[in-house]
Design a protein around this motif. Structure first.
Motif, PDB file in Angstrom:
ATOM      1  N   VAL A 217     -14.608 -24.945  64.960  1.00 15.09           N
ATOM      2  CA  VAL A 217     -15.837 -24.246  64.600  1.00 15.09           C
ATOM      3  C   VAL A 217     -16.267 -24.732  63.223  1.00 15.09           C
ATOM      4  CG1 VAL A 217     -15.235 -22.197  65.937  1.00 15.09           C
ATOM      5  CG2 VAL A 217     -14.604 -22.313  63.522  1.00 15.09           C
ATOM      6  N   SER A 218     -17.441 -24.332  62.793  1.00 14.46           N
ATOM      7  CA  SER A 218     -17.903 -24.688  61.457  1.00 14.46           C
ATOM      8  C   SER A 218     -17.277 -23.732  60.439  1.00 14.46           C
ATOM      9  CB  SER A 218     -19.432 -24.610  61.380  1.00 14.46           C
ATOM     10  OG  SER A 218     -19.868 -23.281  61.584  1.00 14.46           O
ATOM     11  N   GLU A 219     -17.194 -24.161  59.188  1.00 15.12           N
ATOM     12  CA  GLU A 219     -16.592 -23.318  58.154  1.00 15.12           C
ATOM     13  C   GLU A 219     -17.323 -21.986  57.990  1.00 15.12           C
ATOM     14  OE1 GLU A 219     -14.674 -23.871  53.680  1.00 15.12           O
ATOM     15  OE2 GLU A 219     -16.283 -25.221  54.346  1.00 15.12           O
ATOM     16  N   PRO A 220     -18.668 -21.952  58.091  1.00 17.79           N
ATOM     17  CA  PRO A 220     -19.359 -20.655  57.983  1.00 17.79           C
ATOM     18  C   PRO A 220     -18.894 -19.628  59.018  1.00 17.79           C
ATOM     19  CG  PRO A 220     -20.930 -22.428  57.685  1.00 17.79           C
ATOM     20  CD  PRO A 220     -19.633 -23.078  58.106  1.00 17.79           C
ATOM     21  N   VAL A 221     -18.432 -20.096  60.183  1.00 22.18           N
ATOM     22  CA  VAL A 221     -17.941 -19.168  61.207  1.00 22.18           C
ATOM     23  C   VAL A 221     -16.687 -18.445  60.699  1.00 22.18           C
ATOM     24  CG1 VAL A 221     -16.916 -18.987  63.513  1.00 22.18           C
ATOM     25  CG2 VAL A 221     -18.919 -20.440  63.142  1.00 22.18           C
ATOM     26  N   VAL A 222     -15.836 -19.154  59.967  1.00 26.33           N
ATOM     27  CA  VAL A 222     -14.647 -18.539  59.393  1.00 26.33           C
ATOM     28  C   VAL A 222     -15.055 -17.430  58.428  1.00 26.33           C
ATOM     29  CG1 VAL A 222     -12.599 -18.911  57.953  1.00 26.33           C
ATOM     30  CG2 VAL A 222     -13.283 -20.644  59.644  1.00 26.33           C
ATOM     31  N   PHE A 223     -16.037 -17.729  57.567  1.00 27.16           N
ATOM     32  CA  PHE A 223     -16.491 -16.737  56.594  1.00 27.16           C
ATOM     33  C   PHE A 223     -17.241 -15.586  57.260  1.00 27.16           C
ATOM     34  CE2 PHE A 223     -16.092 -20.450  53.668  1.00 27.16           C
ATOM     35  CZ  PHE A 223     -15.107 -19.903  52.867  1.00 27.16           C
ATOM     36  N   GLN A 224     -17.934 -15.865  58.364  1.00 24.25           N
ATOM     37  CA  GLN A 224     -18.615 -14.790  59.094  1.00 24.25           C
ATOM     38  C   GLN A 224     -17.610 -13.783  59.641  1.00 24.25           C
ATOM     39  OE1 GLN A 224     -20.881 -16.824  62.096  1.00 24.25           O
ATOM     40  NE2 GLN A 224     -22.284 -17.763  60.599  1.00 24.25           N
ATOM     41  N   ASN A 225     -16.435 -14.267  59.998  1.00 25.44           N
ATOM     42  CA  ASN A 225     -15.412 -13.403  60.576  1.00 25.44           C
ATOM     43  C   ASN A 225     -14.559 -12.687  59.533  1.00 25.44           C
ATOM     44  OD1 ASN A 225     -14.839 -13.635  63.790  1.00 25.44           O
ATOM     45  ND2 ASN A 225     -15.890 -15.464  63.035  1.00 25.44           N
ATOM     46  N   PHE A 226     -14.367 -13.316  58.353  1.00 27.28           N
ATOM     47  CA  PHE A 226     -13.438 -12.750  57.380  1.00 27.28           C
ATOM     48  C   PHE A 226     -14.029 -12.544  55.987  1.00 27.28           C
ATOM     49  CE2 PHE A 226     -10.804 -14.482  60.719  1.00 27.28           C
ATOM     50  CZ  PHE A 226      -9.898 -13.462  60.927  1.00 27.28           C
ATOM     51  N   GLY A 227     -15.164 -13.089  55.728  1.00 29.62           N
ATOM     52  CA  GLY A 227     -15.830 -12.847  54.451  1.00 29.62           C
ATOM     53  C   GLY A 227     -15.400 -13.775  53.338  1.00 29.62           C
ATOM     54  N   THR A 228     -14.102 -13.789  53.010  1.00 27.41           N
ATOM     55  CA  THR A 228     -13.603 -14.622  51.922  1.00 27.41           C
ATOM     56  C   THR A 228     -12.274 -15.241  52.324  1.00 27.41           C
ATOM     57  OG1 THR A 228     -12.328 -12.845  50.875  1.00 27.41           O
ATOM     58  CG2 THR A 228     -14.644 -13.081  50.195  1.00 27.41           C
ATOM     59  N   LYS A 229     -11.861 -16.251  51.582  1.00 22.90           N
ATOM     60  CA  LYS A 229     -10.557 -16.878  51.820  1.00 22.90           C
ATOM     61  C   LYS A 229      -9.436 -15.868  51.584  1.00 22.90           C
ATOM     62  CE  LYS A 229      -7.550 -20.529  50.000  1.00 22.90           C
ATOM     63  NZ  LYS A 229      -7.430 -21.644  49.036  1.00 22.90           N
ATOM     64  N   ALA A 230      -9.585 -15.037  50.544  1.00 23.64           N
ATOM     65  CA  ALA A 230      -8.563 -14.023  50.251  1.00 23.64           C
ATOM     66  C   ALA A 230      -8.435 -13.028  51.395  1.00 23.64           C
ATOM     67  CB  ALA A 230      -8.901 -13.299  48.949  1.00 23.64           C
ATOM     68  N   ALA A 231      -9.553 -12.606  51.953  1.00 27.82           N
ATOM     69  CA  ALA A 231      -9.523 -11.662  53.074  1.00 27.82           C
ATOM     70  C   ALA A 231      -8.884 -12.303  54.301  1.00 27.82           C
ATOM     71  CB  ALA A 231     -10.935 -11.191  53.398  1.00 27.82           C
ATOM     72  N   LEU A 232      -9.144 -13.587  54.506  1.00 33.86           N
ATOM     73  CA  LEU A 232      -8.521 -14.314  55.613  1.00 33.86           C
ATOM     74  C   LEU A 232      -7.009 -14.354  55.430  1.00 33.86           C
ATOM     75  CD1 LEU A 232      -8.529 -16.121  58.116  1.00 33.86           C
ATOM     76  CD2 LEU A 232      -9.037 -18.075  56.614  1.00 33.86           C
ATOM     77  N   PHE A 233      -6.564 -14.687  54.216  1.00 33.06           N
ATOM     78  CA  PHE A 233      -5.126 -14.762  53.954  1.00 33.06           C
ATOM     79  C   PHE A 233      -4.476 -13.388  54.098  1.00 33.06           C
ATOM     80  CE2 PHE A 233      -1.517 -15.423  50.801  1.00 33.06           C
ATOM     81  CZ  PHE A 233      -0.735 -16.121  51.711  1.00 33.06           C
TER      82      PHE A 233
END
Length: 204
Positions: free
Chosen positions: A47-63
Motif C-alpha cells: 500500500v502507499s505510506e499515507p494508508v499506514v498513517f490513515q490507519n494509525f495516525g503516527t509512527k509512534a501510534a503504529l509502534f
C-alpha cells in the motif's frame, strides 16, 4: 487491474489494519523503532505510506499498536501454559535457558520489540504501551506460578507476585549482562540455576 490492486480492493479495513501490523512487527523487530520506517512497512503490505498513517495516525501510534499486539500473543501463550498439564518447573527451565533468552532478544524476534519499546522515553504512547504490556506479562506469570505452587512444584512460601517481577527483570536485563559480564555464558548459567534453586522446593 493488477493482482496486487485486486487484493488491495478486496481487503477489508480490519484485514488491512492487521496486515499493516504484521508488516510493522517484522520491520520494528528487525531494525528497531528509530530505524524502522513507515515507508518500509507500506512497501511490505503493498500500500502507499499515507494508508499506514490513515490507519494509525503516527509512527509512534503504529509502534504502540505493535507492542500491544505482540503482548496479546505472549499473554495467550502464558495463559495456555497455565491451563496445560506441562510441568511449571520445566517451563521455567526453558524460559531461563541462556540460549532461549538470547533468541528472545535477537533481531527479528518478538522480544526485541519489548526491549526496544522500554528504551523509547520520548513517545508517551509507546511508553504507555510498554508499561501496560509488562504489567500484563507480570499478571500472566503470576497465574503460571500460582499453578506451579498449587501443584507442589514451587516453594510453598513463594511470593508469586514478587517472583513474576523478578523473572521479568532477569529477562529484560540480559542485554546488560551480555554487554558487561566478563564471562557472559557462565554468569547466565549460574543465574538460571540459582533462580531455579530458589523457586523450587528444597527436595526437588
Amino acid at each position: 487491474m493488477t493482482g496486487q490492486q485486486a487484493r488491495r480492493t478486496r481487503m477489508s479495513a480490519e484485514d488491512r489494519r492487521e496486515s499493516i501490523l504484521v508488516a510493522a512487527t517484522e520491520v520494528f523487530a528487525e531494525v528497531g523503532y528509530l530505524r524502522g520506517k513507515t515507508s518500509t512497512v507500506a512497501r511490505r503490505v503493498g500500500v502507499s505510506e499515507p494508508v499506514v498513517f490513515q490507519n494509525f495516525g503516527t509512527k509512534a501510534a503504529l509502534f504502540a499498536a505493535v507492542v500491544e499486539r505482540a503482548a496479546d500473543h505472549i499473554c495467550r501463550m502464558l495463559d495456555r501454559a497455565t491451563v496445560s498439564t506441562y510441568p511449571v518447573s520445566g517451563l521455567l527451565r526453558v524460559v531461563l535457558d541462556p540460549d532461549h533468552l538470547r533468541q528472545v532478544h535477537s533481531a527479528g524476534a518478538v522480544g526485541a520489540i519489548f526491549a526496544d519499546a522500554s528504551s523509547v522515553t520520548d513517545e508517551p504512547e509507546v511508553e504507555a504501551a510498554a508499561r501496560t504490556a509488562t504489567q500484563r506479562f507480570a499478571a500472566a506469570l503470576v497465574g503460571l506460578l500460582d499453578r506451579g505452587k498449587a501443584d507442589g512444584e514451587l516453594r510453598a512460601d513463594l511470593d508469586t507476585g514478587a517472583a513474576a517481577w523478578w523473572l521479568l527483570s532477569l529477562v529484560a536485563s540480559q542485554r546488560f549482562r551480555q554487554a558487561t559480564a566478563a564471562d557472559f555464558e557462565a554468569v547466565e548459567s549460574r543465574i538460571a540455576e540459582s533462580t531455579l534453586a530458589f523457586l523450587l522446593p528444597v527436595d526437588r
